[in-house]
Write a protein that holds these residues in place. Structure first.
Motif, PDB file in Angstrom:
ATOM      1  N   VAL A   1      73.106  -1.660  37.247  1.00 27.46           N
ATOM      2  CA  VAL A   1      72.103  -1.249  36.263  1.00 27.46           C
ATOM      3  C   VAL A   1      71.654  -2.436  35.433  1.00 27.46           C
ATOM      4  CG1 VAL A   1      71.748   0.132  34.197  1.00 27.46           C
ATOM      5  CG2 VAL A   1      72.901   1.124  36.143  1.00 27.46           C
ATOM      6  N   ARG A   2      72.612  -3.329  35.117  1.00 27.24           N
ATOM      7  CA  ARG A   2      72.245  -4.481  34.295  1.00 27.24           C
ATOM      8  C   ARG A   2      71.389  -5.474  35.062  1.00 27.24           C
ATOM      9  NH1 ARG A   2      76.718  -2.950  31.572  1.00 27.24           N
ATOM     10  NH2 ARG A   2      78.214  -3.719  33.089  1.00 27.24           N
TER      11      ARG A   2
ATOM     12  N   GLY B   1      68.106  -7.422  22.079  1.00 23.21           N
ATOM     13  CA  GLY B   1      66.674  -7.592  22.294  1.00 23.21           C
ATOM     14  C   GLY B   1      66.335  -7.944  23.727  1.00 23.21           C
ATOM     15  N   VAL B   2      67.364  -8.149  24.546  1.00 18.54           N
ATOM     16  CA  VAL B   2      67.093  -8.436  25.957  1.00 18.54           C
ATOM     17  C   VAL B   2      67.881  -7.497  26.850  1.00 18.54           C
ATOM     18  CG1 VAL B   2      66.486 -10.848  25.672  1.00 18.54           C
ATOM     19  CG2 VAL B   2      68.869 -10.228  25.919  1.00 18.54           C
ATOM     20  N   GLY B   3      68.333  -6.386  26.294  1.00 18.34           N
ATOM     21  CA  GLY B   3      69.132  -5.447  27.071  1.00 18.34           C
ATOM     22  C   GLY B   3      68.310  -4.293  27.599  1.00 18.34           C
ATOM     23  N   GLY B   4      68.710  -3.070  27.265  1.00 25.92           N
ATOM     24  CA  GLY B   4      67.976  -1.907  27.753  1.00 25.92           C
ATOM     25  C   GLY B   4      67.443  -1.097  26.590  1.00 25.92           C
TER      26      GLY B   4
ATOM     27  N   PRO C   1      73.826   4.423  33.055  1.00 31.57           N
ATOM     28  CA  PRO C   1      73.413   4.389  31.645  1.00 31.57           C
ATOM     29  C   PRO C   1      73.635   5.714  30.927  1.00 31.57           C
ATOM     30  CG  PRO C   1      71.706   3.471  33.045  1.00 31.57           C
ATOM     31  CD  PRO C   1      72.747   4.032  33.958  1.00 31.57           C
TER      32      PRO C   1
ATOM     33  N   PHE D   1      64.318  -2.441  22.816  1.00 31.46           N
ATOM     34  CA  PHE D   1      65.698  -2.898  23.001  1.00 31.46           C
ATOM     35  C   PHE D   1      66.452  -3.143  21.698  1.00 31.46           C
ATOM     36  CE2 PHE D   1      63.793  -3.224  26.968  1.00 31.46           C
ATOM     37  CZ  PHE D   1      62.834  -4.223  27.003  1.00 31.46           C
TER      38      PHE D   1
ATOM     39  N   ALA E   1      68.079  -3.761  34.360  1.00 31.01           N
ATOM     40  CA  ALA E   1      67.618  -3.528  32.987  1.00 31.01           C
ATOM     41  C   ALA E   1      67.567  -4.785  32.135  1.00 31.01           C
ATOM     42  CB  ALA E   1      68.521  -2.495  32.301  1.00 31.01           C
ATOM     43  N   ASP E   2      68.338  -5.799  32.473  1.00 32.01           N
ATOM     44  CA  ASP E   2      68.402  -6.988  31.634  1.00 32.01           C
ATOM     45  C   ASP E   2      67.077  -7.736  31.664  1.00 32.01           C
ATOM     46  OD1 ASP E   2      69.613  -8.754  29.926  1.00 32.01           O
ATOM     47  OD2 ASP E   2      71.393  -8.972  31.179  1.00 32.01           O
ATOM     48  N   ARG E   3      66.577  -8.106  30.482  1.00 33.72           N
ATOM     49  CA  ARG E   3      65.303  -8.812  30.440  1.00 33.72           C
ATOM     50  C   ARG E   3      65.443 -10.248  30.903  1.00 33.72           C
ATOM     51  NH1 ARG E   3      61.601  -5.261  30.536  1.00 33.72           N
ATOM     52  NH2 ARG E   3      60.045  -6.647  29.660  1.00 33.72           N
ATOM     53  N   GLU E   4      66.674 -10.791  30.785  1.00 33.69           N
ATOM     54  CA  GLU E   4      66.915 -12.162  31.245  1.00 33.69           C
ATOM     55  C   GLU E   4      67.277 -12.083  32.714  1.00 33.69           C
ATOM     56  OE1 GLU E   4      70.103 -13.223  28.712  1.00 33.69           O
ATOM     57  OE2 GLU E   4      68.797 -14.016  27.154  1.00 33.69           O
TER      58      GLU E   4
ATOM     59  N   HIS F   1      70.116   1.326  27.782  1.00 32.45           N
ATOM     60  CA  HIS F   1      69.909   1.633  29.186  1.00 32.45           C
ATOM     61  C   HIS F   1      70.545   0.599  30.096  1.00 32.45           C
ATOM     62  CE1 HIS F   1      67.803   4.186  32.059  1.00 32.45           C
ATOM     63  NE2 HIS F   1      67.604   3.114  32.780  1.00 32.45           N
ATOM     64  N   ASP F   2      71.052  -0.484  29.516  1.00 30.50           N
ATOM     65  CA  ASP F   2      71.768  -1.452  30.354  1.00 30.50           C
ATOM     66  C   ASP F   2      73.252  -1.107  30.404  1.00 30.50           C
ATOM     67  OD1 ASP F   2      72.032  -1.989  27.684  1.00 30.50           O
ATOM     68  OD2 ASP F   2      72.084  -4.150  27.898  1.00 30.50           O
ATOM     69  N   SER F   3      73.556   0.181  30.294  1.00 33.75           N
ATOM     70  CA  SER F   3      74.937   0.680  30.375  1.00 33.75           C
ATOM     71  C   SER F   3      75.852   0.049  29.338  1.00 33.75           C
ATOM     72  CB  SER F   3      75.548   0.417  31.769  1.00 33.75           C
ATOM     73  OG  SER F   3      74.834   1.060  32.762  1.00 33.75           O
TER      74      SER F   3
END
Lengths: 150, 366
Positions: free
Chosen positions: A141-142, B207-210, B252, B170, A145-148, B229-231
């Motif tokens: 999931v990461r 700020g960079v997760g879900g 998630p 986020f 979902a991770d923006r990086e 949402h990034d669990s």
């Protein structure tokens, strides 16, 4: 005659960027530019795939926008992964921290997208299975979902 | 020993939002359509429908029942919100609410003292509504800056002023909703001193997760938990600079709530409520509340199903059946007097008893 000779490039502009509060990711560049190729190679030649993997997972270029940097980094990691014999995969996975497992999962998916030959793919699938068993669905999931991202 | 869970099947359609009244004898819920249904408990997990509230022209996205004043507030994708009051004959009548938004509403919560409520919208703002007796309607003030995307979840601090908001940019933020028209100036808390309306008390999250689907203040308001949402499950204490995120190995989560000063239950796409204990700096996974998946798996399939399973999953026994009590994603969780209640996409509301759960799972420390 029926097609206009004027340019249609205006249709490719992302019109949302001109809106006043267009969202842009706040990714902070931490200066990571990918693992050190020489160090990884020397560990592989010395027959120490576990250390090669550890070094290969450092400095992951998740914060840069350069696709070539990411591609090079992924290729180095793939080399470290394929240098493992089947029996060496599990101890390597066990030696990784949760953060390293997340980065490894990102690299595995990046490597999937790079169109490798069938032997590498088979090896990657084995790695994916082992990492998934250890880190769970959350790691996958990461990756999404991770923006990086890589 | 009390049962850990009381299951109630309401429909085959998902329960998009639900809210119990003060003593849990009634529940107001929506089944993913513009109608709000009110059910009365007739005993042993069975419910009978008593009312249908039809005013929304779009899907009802949020419902909240004020325990003391017995008012229901609902918000929908039609950009409207209504406050429902029962008149002397017991008929629910709506009162107009002006939330002044250009996009749909996503979530609504009554404040602890029930003199105002907050609506999270897709218009990147929160509407704080209070009652104006002169015209018998509810008017609002907006909190806009620095929210940059839809507001997905809200949670009130017990002091009736501070509000936590999880958004799809986020981040989870804490705002002050002090309205000088209706309340006294609040005392300072550990989240900050300056509490003018819409003041940002704190901004948390990497700020960079879900997307932050759910957030929850603890009972004393000192602690805030939110899920992404990034669990991840994250924890902040009033006064801390930044939050501490715990990455989980699960799918998630969609919502979370505190069940004790040290434990949070998170629900989501795994169809299983998970308890996290506060240990040291952050959260640690304690246990799943539903252990039905420990039963032996797989029954032999017959005929066509066997070949389909062999084709799809290379096995001829069925592992398809979901063994948890919830057969589909759990969409929301709310605190109840003896535990928590979960509503799912399978049309069930399950009320869980934390004391019974704690005696069953030794790792769960309340």
């Amino acid at each position: 005659m029926t097609t206009s000779s004027l340019s249609r490039d205006f249709r490719k502009i992302n019109i949302e960027q001109y809106e006043e509060d267009f969202y842009e990711d706040e990714i902070v560049d931490n200066g990571a530019r990918g693992p050190d190729m020489n160090q990884v190679q020397s560990f592989i030649s010395a027959g120490k795939p576990q250390d090669a993997l550890k070094v290969a997972l450092q400095n992951a270029p998740t914060c840069v926008n350069n696709p070539q940097t990411k591609k090079t980094a992924a290729e180095i990691v793939v080399r470290a992964l394929t240098s493992h014999k089947n029996s060496q995969i599990q101890p390597s996975v066990d030696s990784l921290t949760p953060d390293e497992l997340d980065i490894l999962m990102k690299y595995i998916y990046k490597a999937f997208s790079l169109n490798q030959d069938s032997n590498t793919c088979a090896s990657l699938l084995q790695w994916h299975d082992k990492v998934h068993t250890k880190a769970g669905s959350g790691a996958i999931v990461r990756v999404l979902a991770d923006r990086e991202r890589l | 020993m009390a049962a850990t869970a009381l299951q109630s099947q309401f429909s085959t359609r998902p329960i998009s939002c639900f809210s119990f009244n003060a003593d849990r004898s009634k529940v107001a819920l929506s089944l993913n359509d513009p109608v709000i249904y009110i059910f009365k408990h007739t005993g042993a997990g069975k419910w009978a429908k008593t009312d249908e509230l039809r005013e929304h022209t779009g899907k009802v996205t949020g419902v909240s029942w004020a325990p003391k004043s017995n008012q229901i507030v609902s918000c929908g994708a039609d950009r409207n919100a209504y406050v429902w009051k029962q008149n002397n004959e017991g008929v629910w009548k709506q009162v107009m609410v002006l939330i002044r938004v250009q996009r749909g509403a996503i979530t609504v919560k009554w404040s602890p003292q029930e003199n105002k409520f907050a609506i999270g919208t897709a218009a990147r703002l929160i509407s704080i509504c209070y009652y104006e007796a002169s015209n018998d309607w509810w008017v609002c003030k907006h909190i806009k800056k620095p929210i940059r995307s839809s507001v997905l979840s809200l949670s009130w601090h017990p002091n009736n002023i501070l509000l936590a908001a999880g958004t799809s940019d986020f981040k989870c933020r804490v705002f002050s909703t002090y309205l000088k028209e209706i309340e006294e100036k609040p005392a300072a808390t550990s989240w900050g001193k300056k509490m003018s309306f819409a003041n940002l008390m704190g901004e948390f999250g990497t700020g960079v997760g879900g997307w932050i689907h759910g957030c929850s203040f603890s009972d004393d308001g000192e602690r805030l938990a939110f899920i992404g949402h990034d669990s991840t499950v994250s924890f902040v204490q009033g006064g801390m600079e930044s939050s501490i995120a715990t990455k989980t190995q699960f799918l998630p989560f969609t919502d979370c709530t505190w069940i004790s000063p040290n434990a949070v239950v998170a629900v989501g796409f795994d169809c299983n409520p998970m308890v996290f204990n506060l240990q040291g700096p952050g959260f640690f996974f304690s246990n799943k509340c539903d252990d039905s998946d420990k039963k032996s798996g797989g029954s032999v399939l017959s005929g066509r199903a066997m070949f389909q399973a062999m084709d799809r999953m290379a096995s001829s026994t069925s592992s398809e059946t979901i063994k948890t009590k919830h057969k589909n994603t759990i969409l929301s969780v709310s605190r109840t007097a003896d535990g928590f209640a979960t509503g799912g996409a399978d049309g069930q509301i399950i009320q869980w008893n934390v004391n019974a759960l704690a005696s069953k799972f030794s790792s769960m420390k309340l």
